[in-house]
Design a protein around this motif. Structure first.
Motif, PDB file in Angstrom:
ATOM      1  N   ILE A  50       0.841  -1.200   0.000  1.00 29.03           N
ATOM      2  CA  ILE A  50       0.000   0.000   0.000  1.00 29.03           C
ATOM      3  C   ILE A  50       0.878   1.253   0.000  1.00 29.03           C
ATOM      4  O   ILE A  50       0.636   2.205  -0.754  1.00 29.03           O
ATOM      5  N   GLU A  52      -7.567   2.216  -5.720  1.00 31.35           N
ATOM      6  CA  GLU A  52      -8.971   2.444  -5.393  1.00 31.35           C
ATOM      7  C   GLU A  52      -9.167   2.509  -3.875  1.00 31.35           C
ATOM      8  O   GLU A  52      -9.991   3.286  -3.384  1.00 31.35           O
ATOM      9  N   TYR A  53      -8.424   1.716  -3.136  1.00 29.40           N
ATOM     10  CA  TYR A  53      -8.494   1.769  -1.667  1.00 29.40           C
ATOM     11  C   TYR A  53      -8.012   3.129  -1.160  1.00 29.40           C
ATOM     12  O   TYR A  53      -8.655   3.752  -0.301  1.00 29.40           O
ATOM     13  N   SER A  77     -12.333  -0.603   3.251  1.00 26.85           N
ATOM     14  CA  SER A  77     -11.450  -1.069   4.320  1.00 26.85           C
ATOM     15  C   SER A  77     -10.346  -1.943   3.766  1.00 26.85           C
ATOM     16  O   SER A  77     -10.424  -2.442   2.640  1.00 26.85           O
ATOM     17  N   ARG A  78      -9.318  -2.136   4.592  1.00 20.68           N
ATOM     18  CA  ARG A  78      -8.215  -3.017   4.213  1.00 20.68           C
ATOM     19  C   ARG A  78      -8.719  -4.455   4.041  1.00 20.68           C
ATOM     20  O   ARG A  78      -8.243  -5.183   3.168  1.00 20.68           O
ATOM     21  N   GLU A  84     -11.720  -5.376   3.021  1.00 17.23           N
ATOM     22  CA  GLU A  84     -12.412  -5.444   1.734  1.00 17.23           C
ATOM     23  C   GLU A  84     -11.407  -5.421   0.588  1.00 17.23           C
ATOM     24  O   GLU A  84     -11.582  -6.118  -0.423  1.00 17.23           O
ATOM     25  N   LEU A  85     -10.358  -4.623   0.729  1.00 21.15           N
ATOM     26  CA  LEU A  85      -9.290  -4.609  -0.274  1.00 21.15           C
ATOM     27  C   LEU A  85      -8.713  -6.007  -0.448  1.00 21.15           C
ATOM     28  O   LEU A  85      -8.559  -6.490  -1.575  1.00 21.15           O
ATOM     29  N   ILE A 100     -12.670   1.757  -2.036  1.00 14.73           N
ATOM     30  CA  ILE A 100     -12.780   0.508  -1.285  1.00 14.73           C
ATOM     31  C   ILE A 100     -12.707   0.875   0.188  1.00 14.73           C
ATOM     32  O   ILE A 100     -11.774   1.553   0.617  1.00 14.73           O
TER      33      ILE A 100
END
Length: 328
Positions: free
Chosen positions: A233, A261-262, A269-270, A272-273, A267
């Motif tokens: 990240i 996108e995160y 949350s981490r 969900e990523l 996106i």
């Protein structure tokens, strides 16, 4: 393509997360070869964690003498994100390396999973640098994406790269290429110089490696967690701070698209990523295997290694195959 005299290039291909680099390094170390990377994102400087360069793997240590050897590699870190590196660029760069290596009596050794890159030299795609056509581009610029897609399908009914239909610039460029290749100037050039395959005479011995589906999925999940922990990240965030737009980073796909996108807040949350990216990489690996099966249907013989998680065993099998093919 049987017999020792036929092969003048060795290829190791396979989907993501099967250990191609580790196996390729062992093969290269055994025969004293360089590695030519066939990875569409490792060509870019700064795409390190997300592209899985793992450059430390190119250093090998002799267990008996404790001597360290660096395996030379090519087509990694060759351009910045300010450039757009294409299959045409890869093929051109590969042929230049191929000609030098063959002139020195060395064996070109391709390792990678970008199917179109590998296929472009295995089957000798006829790719050209298309001259500017301002009149055509002006007409195309006024068309919608749907109209561009219809135009591209009209001039190329056997279109296989459907990603060209998803972005205006890619569709326009694809139409420019097809229009040029169907014109008199290109036909005359081809008659004078022959095809790329004829000019360079690449005769590949192709080895494939994959794993059972559940093992591959487990590898993808484990590797994704490791890359996030290693700072993937932060890598994408740093590239954006250097001035590269979110759109540019998203075009790189997979890790770079989803992390961008995160960071943009698309996106939530981490967690969900991780979930979305894990699923996308699983689908990508499946598409890679579909591409390799397509190569086989088009006449490419791929010699598949045993589907074992033991990389050393697969490397030993690859070495044995090569020794038989080259009569070593």
């Amino acid at each position: 393509m049987q017999g020792a005299v036929a092969c003048n290039t060795v290829v190791l291909l396979g989907p993501t997360a099967v250990g191609k680099t580790a196996i390729g390094v062992r093969v290269a170390d055994r025969f004293g070869w360089d590695i030519i990377s066939a990875d569409s994102r490792q060509v870019y400087k700064g795409l390190d964690i997300g592209s899985g360069k793992d450059l430390s793997e190119y250093t090998v240590r002799d267990g008996e003498t404790d001597r360290v050897r660096q395996i030379p590699y090519h087509l990694i870190d060759v351009v910045t994100l300010a450039d757009e590196y294409s299959v045409y660029d890869f093929q051109k760069d590969f042929y230049a390396i191929f000609d030098v290596m063959r002139g020195q009596g060395n064996m070109p050794f391709i390792v990678g999973g970008t199917g179109m890159y590998v296929d472009s030299v295995v089957r000798g795609y006829e790719l050209v640098e298309v001259p500017e056509n301002p009149a055509l581009r002006s007409r195309l610029e006024a068309m919608s994406l749907e109209e561009l897609a219809e135009e591209l399908r009209r001039i190329k009914p056997d279109l296989h790269n459907t990603s060209d239909l998803q972005e205006r610039e890619r569709a326009i460029h694809a139409i420019e290429i097809q229009t040029y290749m169907q014109g008199a100037e290109y036909r005359a050039l081809k008659e004078r110089s022959g095809t790329a395959a004829e000019r360079h005479g690449v005769k590949p011995f192709v080895i494939g490696t994959t794993l059972p589906r559940e093992q591959l999925r487990a590898n993808i999940t484990k590797r994704l967690a490791e890359r996030l922990d290693a700072g993937m990240i932060e890598e994408v965030e740093g590239l954006h701070r250097q001035g590269y737009s979110w759109e540019r980073l998203e075009r790189l796909g997979l890790e770079y698209r989803f992390v961008s996108e995160y960071l943009e807040g698309k996106i939530a949350s981490r967690e969900e990523l991780f979930s979305q990216l894990e699923h996308a990489i699983h689908r990508f690996a499946k598409r890679q295997e579909t591409w390799f099966r397509g190569m086989e249907r088009k006449g490419v013989t791929i010699h598949w290694l045993p589907e074992t998680a033991d990389k050393e065993a697969r490397a030993a099998a690859a070495i044995a195959m090569i020794e038989r093919e080259l009569s070593l």
